[in-house]
Motif scaffolding. Structure first.
Motif, PDB file in Angstrom:
ATOM      1  N   GLN A  69       0.833  -1.209   0.000  1.00  0.00           N
ATOM      2  CA  GLN A  69       0.000   0.000   0.000  1.00  0.00           C
ATOM      3  C   GLN A  69       0.865   1.255   0.000  1.00  0.00           C
ATOM      4  O   GLN A  69       0.555   2.230  -0.681  1.00  0.00           O
ATOM      5  CB  GLN A  69      -0.937   0.001   1.219  1.00  0.00           C
ATOM      6  CG  GLN A  69      -1.846   1.191   1.294  1.00  0.00           C
ATOM      7  CD  GLN A  69      -2.882   1.220   0.181  1.00  0.00           C
ATOM      8  OE1 GLN A  69      -3.210   0.200  -0.411  1.00  0.00           O
ATOM      9  NE2 GLN A  69      -3.388   2.398  -0.115  1.00  0.00           N
ATOM     10  N   LYS A  72       2.240   1.642  -3.524  1.00  0.00           N
ATOM     11  CA  LYS A  72       1.215   2.171  -4.424  1.00  0.00           C
ATOM     12  C   LYS A  72       0.991   3.658  -4.178  1.00  0.00           C
ATOM     13  O   LYS A  72       0.820   4.424  -5.124  1.00  0.00           O
ATOM     14  CB  LYS A  72      -0.093   1.405  -4.242  1.00  0.00           C
ATOM     15  CG  LYS A  72      -0.047   0.000  -4.788  1.00  0.00           C
ATOM     16  CD  LYS A  72      -1.346  -0.732  -4.521  1.00  0.00           C
ATOM     17  CE  LYS A  72      -1.293  -2.156  -5.035  1.00  0.00           C
ATOM     18  NZ  LYS A  72      -2.555  -2.878  -4.763  1.00  0.00           N
ATOM     19  N   ASN A  76       1.694   6.573  -6.912  1.00  0.00           N
ATOM     20  CA  ASN A  76       0.426   7.119  -7.395  1.00  0.00           C
ATOM     21  C   ASN A  76      -0.350   6.087  -8.229  1.00  0.00           C
ATOM     22  O   ASN A  76      -0.889   6.401  -9.276  1.00  0.00           O
ATOM     23  CB  ASN A  76       0.670   8.393  -8.205  1.00  0.00           C
ATOM     24  CG  ASN A  76      -0.612   9.142  -8.484  1.00  0.00           C
ATOM     25  OD1 ASN A  76      -1.547   9.102  -7.699  1.00  0.00           O
ATOM     26  ND2 ASN A  76      -0.673   9.815  -9.613  1.00  0.00           N
ATOM     27  N   THR A  77      -0.392   4.833  -7.743  1.00  0.00           N
ATOM     28  CA  THR A  77      -1.106   3.798  -8.481  1.00  0.00           C
ATOM     29  C   THR A  77      -2.362   3.341  -7.751  1.00  0.00           C
ATOM     30  O   THR A  77      -2.918   2.304  -8.062  1.00  0.00           O
ATOM     31  CB  THR A  77      -0.200   2.578  -8.744  1.00  0.00           C
ATOM     32  OG1 THR A  77       0.243   2.059  -7.492  1.00  0.00           O
ATOM     33  CG2 THR A  77       0.964   2.937  -9.631  1.00  0.00           C
ATOM     34  N   THR A  78      -2.801   4.113  -6.784  1.00  0.00           N
ATOM     35  CA  THR A  78      -3.988   3.746  -6.030  1.00  0.00           C
ATOM     36  C   THR A  78      -4.733   5.000  -5.609  1.00  0.00           C
ATOM     37  O   THR A  78      -4.155   6.073  -5.500  1.00  0.00           O
ATOM     38  CB  THR A  78      -3.607   2.911  -4.792  1.00  0.00           C
ATOM     39  OG1 THR A  78      -4.797   2.451  -4.160  1.00  0.00           O
ATOM     40  CG2 THR A  78      -2.821   3.718  -3.770  1.00  0.00           C
ATOM     41  N   ASN A  79      -6.020   4.852  -5.405  1.00  0.00           N
ATOM     42  CA  ASN A  79      -6.793   5.934  -4.816  1.00  0.00           C
ATOM     43  C   ASN A  79      -6.493   5.936  -3.330  1.00  0.00           C
ATOM     44  O   ASN A  79      -6.388   4.886  -2.711  1.00  0.00           O
ATOM     45  CB  ASN A  79      -8.291   5.726  -5.053  1.00  0.00           C
ATOM     46  CG  ASN A  79      -8.656   5.934  -6.503  1.00  0.00           C
ATOM     47  OD1 ASN A  79      -8.016   6.712  -7.202  1.00  0.00           O
ATOM     48  ND2 ASN A  79      -9.675   5.240  -6.955  1.00  0.00           N
ATOM     49  N   VAL A  80      -6.361   7.100  -2.785  1.00  0.00           N
ATOM     50  CA  VAL A  80      -5.995   7.207  -1.377  1.00  0.00           C
ATOM     51  C   VAL A  80      -6.943   8.178  -0.686  1.00  0.00           C
ATOM     52  O   VAL A  80      -7.395   9.150  -1.284  1.00  0.00           O
ATOM     53  CB  VAL A  80      -4.520   7.651  -1.230  1.00  0.00           C
ATOM     54  CG1 VAL A  80      -4.297   9.033  -1.795  1.00  0.00           C
ATOM     55  CG2 VAL A  80      -4.054   7.559   0.198  1.00  0.00           C
TER      56      VAL A  80
END
Length: 110
Positions: A69, A72, A76-80
Motif C-alpha cells: 500500500q 502504491k 500514485n497507483t492507487t486511490n488514497v
C-alpha cells in the motif's frame, strides 16, 4: 555552403500545456493538474520516508497497512483517502497543510 540564421519561436510551459493538454478550466486540464498534484504528493512521501530512514514496510507498520500500500501510494497507483495521507505524514512526523481555493466555482487544491 551558406546557412541562414533562423529565429526560433519560444513558448512558455503554460502555452504548451494549453495547446497539448487543454486550457485552464477544461476537464482534461483539470484532470492533468490533479494527477500531477497526486504524483508530487507520492514523491514527497517517498522523500520524507527516506529522510527518516524508514522502509516502506516500517512505514506501513506504523500506520497499519502493508508495504504494498505504501508502494502504491508513493507511485500514485492507487486511490488514497485523506485519512491515509494524514496517517502517513503523522507517522513521518511531518506537518500537513492543505490549501483549497474556489476560483469561479472551480475547485483547486494546492
Amino acid at each position: 555552403m551558406t546557412t541562414k540564421n533562423k529565429e526560433l519561436e519560444v513558448f512558455t510551459f503554460d502555452q504548451i500545456k494549453d495547446e497539448f493538454i487543454g486550457e485552464i478550466g477544461t476537464e482534461k486540464r483539470t484532470r492533468y493538474e490533479r494527477e500531477l498534484q497526486l504524483e508530487m504528493l507520492g514523491e514527497m512521501i517517498r522523500k520524507v520516508r527516506l529522510e527518516r530512514n524508514l522502509t516502506q514496510q516500517e512505514l506501513g507498520e506504523l500506520i497499519g497497512v502493508q508495504r504494498a500500500q505504501i508502494s502504491k501510494l508513493e507511485n500514485n497507483t492507487t486511490n488514497v483517502t485523506m485519512e491515509t495521507i494524514l496517517k502517513v505524514f503523522g507517522a513521518l512526523k511531518a506537518k500537513v497543510n492543505f490549501n483549497v481555493e474556489l476560483l469561479n466555482n472551480n475547485e483547486q487544491i494546492a
